[in-house]
Scaffold this active site. Sequence first.
Site, mmCIF file in Angstrom:
data_model
loop_
_atom_site.group_PDB
_atom_site.id
_atom_site.type_symbol
_atom_site.label_atom_id
_atom_site.label_comp_id
_atom_site.label_asym_id
_atom_site.label_seq_id
_atom_site.Cartn_x
_atom_site.Cartn_y
_atom_site.Cartn_z
ATOM 1 N N HIS A 104 -8.986 -3.752 -2.590
ATOM 2 C CA HIS A 104 -7.999 -3.037 -1.773
ATOM 3 C C HIS A 104 -8.344 -1.542 -1.718
ATOM 4 C CE1 HIS A 104 -3.764 -2.309 -0.295
ATOM 5 N NE2 HIS A 104 -4.116 -1.106 -0.709
ATOM 6 N N GLU A 105 -8.631 -0.948 -2.882
ATOM 7 C CA GLU A 105 -8.966 0.488 -2.918
ATOM 8 C C GLU A 105 -10.324 0.746 -2.259
ATOM 9 O OE1 GLU A 105 -6.624 2.508 -3.505
ATOM 10 O OE2 GLU A 105 -5.354 0.889 -4.255
ATOM 11 N N CYS A 118 0.849 -1.192 0.000
ATOM 12 C CA CYS A 118 0.000 0.000 0.000
ATOM 13 C C CYS A 118 0.887 1.245 0.000
ATOM 14 C CB CYS A 118 -0.890 -0.028 1.242
ATOM 15 S SG CYS A 118 -1.984 1.401 1.400
ATOM 16 N N HIS A 135 -10.130 1.183 1.373
ATOM 17 C CA HIS A 135 -9.700 2.530 1.798
ATOM 18 C C HIS A 135 -10.893 3.460 2.031
ATOM 19 C CE1 HIS A 135 -5.386 2.569 1.917
ATOM 20 N NE2 HIS A 135 -5.285 2.022 0.718
#
Length: 196
Positions: free
Chosen positions: A147-148, A105, A151
């Site tokens: 993954h994004e 990351c 966030h």
Amino acid sequence: MILPIVAYGDPVLRKVAKDITQEYPKLEELITNMWETMYNAHGVGLAAPQVGLPIRLFVVDTAPFGDDEELDKEEQEQLKGFKKVFINAKIEAENGREWDFNEGCLSIPDIREDVKRKPEITIKYMDENFVSHTETYDGLLARVIQHEYDHIQGILFTDKLSSLKKRLLKSRLDKISKGKIDVEYKMKFPNIKKGR
């Protein structure tokens, strides 16, 4: 303009981000800056919280994975041509048996770990023109998007590790938050001591 990437430990990375409208100030400029910031840091995805904004926006360009010889030709081609803006995204389904893949990351430089994720997702989102899409992705594409997406949900990949692994990484994560790390892109560290 290259924006500073917010480091581990900043509270903005822990907020569930808010939806935005087309009237969001300077949205086009922000998206352009996020692409530039991501490419400068050699990333394949970047979410608005990583540049200090708690809004539901992230960008993904998986072209660097397109040269991975371990993938079949079809997946390589798919990854090479994938570049998208995701606004107000909502994952509607995650399917299949979880699989491990080594993730890193931009907000947590120099730490990479195997993370378990489902192989297929269905996601609803708006593009940069606020056109709505519902699409299904699998494999590496699904993983980068997950993954994004994490966030904008206030989740980091380190949250998905075992408690033992988290304990082993604690001192390295503390160093990152204090800026005690060499990094080749612009970053903003939450726990840097002032006046040093």
